[in-house]
Design a protein around this motif. Structure first.
Motif, PDB file in Angstrom:
ATOM      1  N   GLY A 254       0.812  -1.208   0.000  1.00  0.00           N
ATOM      2  CA  GLY A 254       0.000   0.000   0.000  1.00  0.00           C
ATOM      3  C   GLY A 254       0.847   1.260   0.000  1.00  0.00           C
ATOM      4  O   GLY A 254       2.067   1.231   0.230  1.00  0.00           O
ATOM      5  N   PHE A 255       0.208   2.395  -0.230  1.00  0.00           N
ATOM      6  CA  PHE A 255       0.891   3.680  -0.301  1.00  0.00           C
ATOM      7  C   PHE A 255       0.522   4.606   0.859  1.00  0.00           C
ATOM      8  O   PHE A 255       1.197   5.593   1.088  1.00  0.00           O
ATOM      9  N   GLN A 256      -0.568   4.278   1.563  1.00  0.00           N
ATOM     10  CA  GLN A 256      -1.057   5.179   2.602  1.00  0.00           C
ATOM     11  C   GLN A 256      -0.821   4.589   3.984  1.00  0.00           C
ATOM     12  O   GLN A 256      -1.077   3.402   4.228  1.00  0.00           O
ATOM     13  N   VAL A 257      -0.352   5.431   4.881  1.00  0.00           N
ATOM     14  CA  VAL A 257      -0.208   5.056   6.290  1.00  0.00           C
ATOM     15  C   VAL A 257      -1.456   5.530   7.019  1.00  0.00           C
ATOM     16  O   VAL A 257      -1.865   6.681   6.888  1.00  0.00           O
ATOM     17  N   LYS A 258      -2.073   4.640   7.780  1.00  0.00           N
ATOM     18  CA  LYS A 258      -3.308   5.007   8.483  1.00  0.00           C
ATOM     19  C   LYS A 258      -3.400   4.238   9.785  1.00  0.00           C
ATOM     20  O   LYS A 258      -2.573   3.363  10.074  1.00  0.00           O
ATOM     21  N   LYS A 259      -4.414   4.537  10.556  1.00  0.00           N
ATOM     22  CA  LYS A 259      -4.636   3.843  11.818  1.00  0.00           C
ATOM     23  C   LYS A 259      -5.181   2.451  11.544  1.00  0.00           C
ATOM     24  O   LYS A 259      -5.966   2.253  10.625  1.00  0.00           O
ATOM     25  N   LEU A 268      -3.248  -5.919  25.844  1.00  0.00           N
ATOM     26  CA  LEU A 268      -2.047  -5.092  25.890  1.00  0.00           C
ATOM     27  C   LEU A 268      -1.621  -4.611  24.508  1.00  0.00           C
ATOM     28  O   LEU A 268      -0.634  -3.897  24.382  1.00  0.00           O
ATOM     29  N   ALA A 269      -2.357  -5.011  23.465  1.00  0.00           N
ATOM     30  CA  ALA A 269      -1.983  -4.626  22.104  1.00  0.00           C
ATOM     31  C   ALA A 269      -2.176  -3.125  21.906  1.00  0.00           C
ATOM     32  O   ALA A 269      -3.091  -2.515  22.466  1.00  0.00           O
ATOM     33  N   ASP A 270      -1.310  -2.550  21.109  1.00  0.00           N
ATOM     34  CA  ASP A 270      -1.387  -1.116  20.801  1.00  0.00           C
ATOM     35  C   ASP A 270      -2.433  -0.892  19.719  1.00  0.00           C
ATOM     36  O   ASP A 270      -2.260  -1.313  18.584  1.00  0.00           O
ATOM     37  N   ARG A 271      -3.527  -0.216  20.067  1.00  0.00           N
ATOM     38  CA  ARG A 271      -4.621  -0.016  19.113  1.00  0.00           C
ATOM     39  C   ARG A 271      -4.453   1.274  18.310  1.00  0.00           C
ATOM     40  O   ARG A 271      -5.292   1.596  17.475  1.00  0.00           O
ATOM     41  N   ASP A 272      -3.411   2.019  18.589  1.00  0.00           N
ATOM     42  CA  ASP A 272      -3.186   3.277  17.877  1.00  0.00           C
ATOM     43  C   ASP A 272      -1.976   3.202  16.961  1.00  0.00           C
ATOM     44  O   ASP A 272      -1.445   4.235  16.551  1.00  0.00           O
ATOM     45  N   ASN A 273      -1.554   2.003  16.655  1.00  0.00           N
ATOM     46  CA  ASN A 273      -0.417   1.853  15.757  1.00  0.00           C
ATOM     47  C   ASN A 273      -0.772   2.320  14.354  1.00  0.00           C
ATOM     48  O   ASN A 273      -1.914   2.222  13.927  1.00  0.00           O
ATOM     49  N   ARG A 274       0.215   2.811  13.640  1.00  0.00           N
ATOM     50  CA  ARG A 274       0.032   3.212  12.247  1.00  0.00           C
ATOM     51  C   ARG A 274       0.429   2.056  11.361  1.00  0.00           C
ATOM     52  O   ARG A 274       1.482   1.445  11.548  1.00  0.00           O
ATOM     53  N   ILE A 275      -0.420   1.752  10.389  1.00  0.00           N
ATOM     54  CA  ILE A 275      -0.199   0.566   9.558  1.00  0.00           C
ATOM     55  C   ILE A 275      -0.249   0.930   8.076  1.00  0.00           C
ATOM     56  O   ILE A 275      -0.716   2.009   7.698  1.00  0.00           O
ATOM     57  N   ILE A 276       0.221   0.004   7.259  1.00  0.00           N
ATOM     58  CA  ILE A 276       0.121   0.089   5.808  1.00  0.00           C
ATOM     59  C   ILE A 276      -0.499  -1.208   5.319  1.00  0.00           C
ATOM     60  O   ILE A 276      -0.108  -2.294   5.753  1.00  0.00           O
ATOM     61  N   GLU A 277      -1.468  -1.104   4.443  1.00  0.00           N
ATOM     62  CA  GLU A 277      -2.129  -2.303   3.930  1.00  0.00           C
ATOM     63  C   GLU A 277      -1.249  -3.001   2.900  1.00  0.00           C
ATOM     64  O   GLU A 277      -0.774  -2.377   1.947  1.00  0.00           O
ATOM     65  N   VAL A 278      -1.048  -4.282   3.124  1.00  0.00           N
ATOM     66  CA  VAL A 278      -0.291  -5.129   2.199  1.00  0.00           C
ATOM     67  C   VAL A 278      -1.249  -6.188   1.674  1.00  0.00           C
ATOM     68  O   VAL A 278      -1.883  -6.905   2.450  1.00  0.00           O
ATOM     69  N   ARG A 279      -1.371  -6.269   0.357  1.00  0.00           N
ATOM     70  CA  ARG A 279      -2.321  -7.210  -0.249  1.00  0.00           C
ATOM     71  C   ARG A 279      -1.583  -8.462  -0.697  1.00  0.00           C
ATOM     72  O   ARG A 279      -0.587  -8.390  -1.409  1.00  0.00           O
ATOM     73  N   LEU A 280      -2.102  -9.622  -0.269  1.00  0.00           N
ATOM     74  CA  LEU A 280      -1.505 -10.911  -0.587  1.00  0.00           C
ATOM     75  C   LEU A 280      -2.468 -11.738  -1.428  1.00  0.00           C
ATOM     76  O   LEU A 280      -3.689 -11.717  -1.193  1.00  0.00           O
ATOM     77  N   THR A 281      -1.942 -12.479  -2.373  1.00  0.00           N
ATOM     78  CA  THR A 281      -2.746 -13.390  -3.192  1.00  0.00           C
ATOM     79  C   THR A 281      -2.888 -14.717  -2.460  1.00  0.00           C
ATOM     80  O   THR A 281      -1.890 -15.360  -2.117  1.00  0.00           O
ATOM     81  N   LEU A 282      -4.119 -15.125  -2.234  1.00  0.00           N
ATOM     82  CA  LEU A 282      -4.381 -16.378  -1.537  1.00  0.00           C
ATOM     83  C   LEU A 282      -4.312 -17.545  -2.508  1.00  0.00           C
ATOM     84  O   LEU A 282      -4.700 -17.421  -3.674  1.00  0.00           O
ATOM     85  N   GLU A 283      -3.811 -18.679  -2.050  1.00  0.00           N
ATOM     86  CA  GLU A 283      -3.669 -19.837  -2.929  1.00  0.00           C
ATOM     87  C   GLU A 283      -5.025 -20.279  -3.484  1.00  0.00           C
ATOM     88  O   GLU A 283      -6.060 -20.148  -2.818  1.00  0.00           O
ATOM     89  N   PRO A 284      -5.058 -20.801  -4.749  1.00  0.00           N
ATOM     90  CA  PRO A 284      -6.334 -21.165  -5.389  1.00  0.00           C
ATOM     91  C   PRO A 284      -7.134 -22.193  -4.599  1.00  0.00           C
ATOM     92  O   PRO A 284      -8.366 -22.141  -4.597  1.00  0.00           O
ATOM     93  N   ASP A 285      -6.470 -23.117  -3.928  1.00  0.00           N
ATOM     94  CA  ASP A 285      -7.192 -24.163  -3.186  1.00  0.00           C
ATOM     95  C   ASP A 285      -8.019 -23.585  -2.044  1.00  0.00           C
ATOM     96  O   ASP A 285      -8.955 -24.238  -1.563  1.00  0.00           O
ATOM     97  N   ALA A 286      -7.671 -22.405  -1.602  1.00  0.00           N
ATOM     98  CA  ALA A 286      -8.391 -21.813  -0.474  1.00  0.00           C
ATOM     99  C   ALA A 286      -9.644 -21.063  -0.898  1.00  0.00           C
ATOM    100  O   ALA A 286     -10.480 -20.738  -0.055  1.00  0.00           O
ATOM    101  N   VAL A 287      -9.791 -20.790  -2.199  1.00  0.00           N
ATOM    102  CA  VAL A 287     -10.905 -19.957  -2.659  1.00  0.00           C
ATOM    103  C   VAL A 287     -12.247 -20.598  -2.331  1.00  0.00           C
ATOM    104  O   VAL A 287     -13.140 -19.957  -1.747  1.00  0.00           O
ATOM    105  N   ASN A 288     -12.432 -21.860  -2.694  1.00  0.00           N
ATOM    106  CA  ASN A 288     -13.714 -22.528  -2.438  1.00  0.00           C
ATOM    107  C   ASN A 288     -13.985 -22.679  -0.946  1.00  0.00           C
ATOM    108  O   ASN A 288     -15.142 -22.688  -0.516  1.00  0.00           O
TER     109      ASN A 288
END
Length: 304
Positions: A254-259, A268-288
């Motif tokens: 991704g190109f945008q940094v957001k919450k 205890l997890a940090d809920r205000d961390n800044r993240i970037i969306e990374v898109r992954l291709t899921l294997e074909p067997d998992a689609v169905n």
């Protein structure tokens, strides 16, 4: 004296043990750091069709429209360009198009008749003009024929303008008719119907649809971990209830940094961390297996 020697030897032995322990700790530190760099990157993510989920609506103005007929139900397959629904004013708009076409035909018939009249009046004017020059008819008769010819020309010009205007009105009527027909923007599956026949389409739209032939995982990677991520890296996807761990591959960064939108169950997890969306291709067997779990939260591990 003997006791003093034993204590001295014991002290030396203790100092030796402490030094050797400290040496081992320092010697093991680089390898520990190296192993920590090789454990990969963990992130939360969710399942999403590669086409995204498309919310189909209407284009009939801010006042909205009522659904008259719906051609598909949830889970049914739709081809791009197929009719999804008809709006309540479809019959009215269709009649307006038919009326506009009929008006054009009537004007064209009048134009044909007026052109014939103009041709006759032109010949009459030319004949009387010739007779007038030979003093075989009065000048007034020739002028009357000339006036009739000019009137026919004006009538033809007016009818041509009326026909152009009627054609413009036809285009408007056809556009308004098209707006009463909602077509599928893509080939895919109807996921959820938001407006039923008889209901008015609100801001939520008519329905949601998506192409489920390809699924992605959208991982929310912390901005500090992004330098470790690159296109082509392999990853594993898991969640409670999955039959197995599924494989994926990093396809887009991704190109945008957001919450972050996804909340971890860890208090205890940090809920205000800044993240970037990374898109992954899921294997074909998992689609169905996962196509009925759109937007489900999953855990992602991207290999180093």
């Amino acid at each position: 004296m003997n006791k003093l020697s034993n204590r001295f030897l014991l002290g030396i032995l203790l100092i030796f043990l402490i030094c050797s322990t400290v040496f081992r700790v320092h010697a093991d530190t680089p390898s520990a750091m190296a192993s920590s760099n090789n454990i990969g990157i963990g992130a939360l993510g969710y399942i999403e069709p590669r086409s995204r989920v498309i919310r189909v609506s209407h284009n009939v103005g801010p006042e909205g429209a009522r659904v008259a007929q719906l051609f598909f139900q949830e889970s049914e397959h739709v081809e791009s360009g197929q009719k999804l629904a008809l709006l309540s004013d479809h019959k009215k708009r269709f009649a307006e198009v038919d009326a506009a076409r009929t008006r054009i035909k009537a004007l064209e018939a009048q134009l044909a008749a007026e052109k014939a009249t103009m041709a006759f009046n032109q010949k009459e004017y030319q004949r009387y003009e010739s007779l007038s020059r030979q003093s075989m008819t009065t000048v007034s008769h020739a002028e009357n024929k000339h006036l009739a010819f000019k009137q026919s020309k004006l009538n033809v010009q007016r009818l041509l303008a009326d026909i152009d205007n009627a054609k413009s009105q036809l285009l408007i009527a056809e556009a308004e008719l098209e707006n009463t027909i909602i077509l599928a923007p893509i080939t895919g599956t109807v996921l959820k119907i938001l407006t039923r026949p008889g209901e008015r389409i609100e801001d939520t739209g008519l329905l949601e649809m998506a192409d489920l032939s390809q699924l992605d995982i959208v991982a929310e990677v912390y901005e500090s971990d992004l330098p470790k991520v690159r296109v082509g890296q392999s990853a594993q996807i898991n969640a409670i209830g999955f039959e197995r761990i599924y494989n994926a591959e990093v396809r887009e960064l991704g190109f945008q940094v957001k919450k972050n939108d996804l909340n971890d169950t860890d208090p205890l997890a940090d809920r205000d961390n800044r993240i970037i969306e990374v898109r992954l291709t899921l294997e074909p067997d998992a689609v169905n297996k996962l196509k009925h779990q759109i937007f489900r939260q999953v855990r992602v591990r991207i290999d180093p």
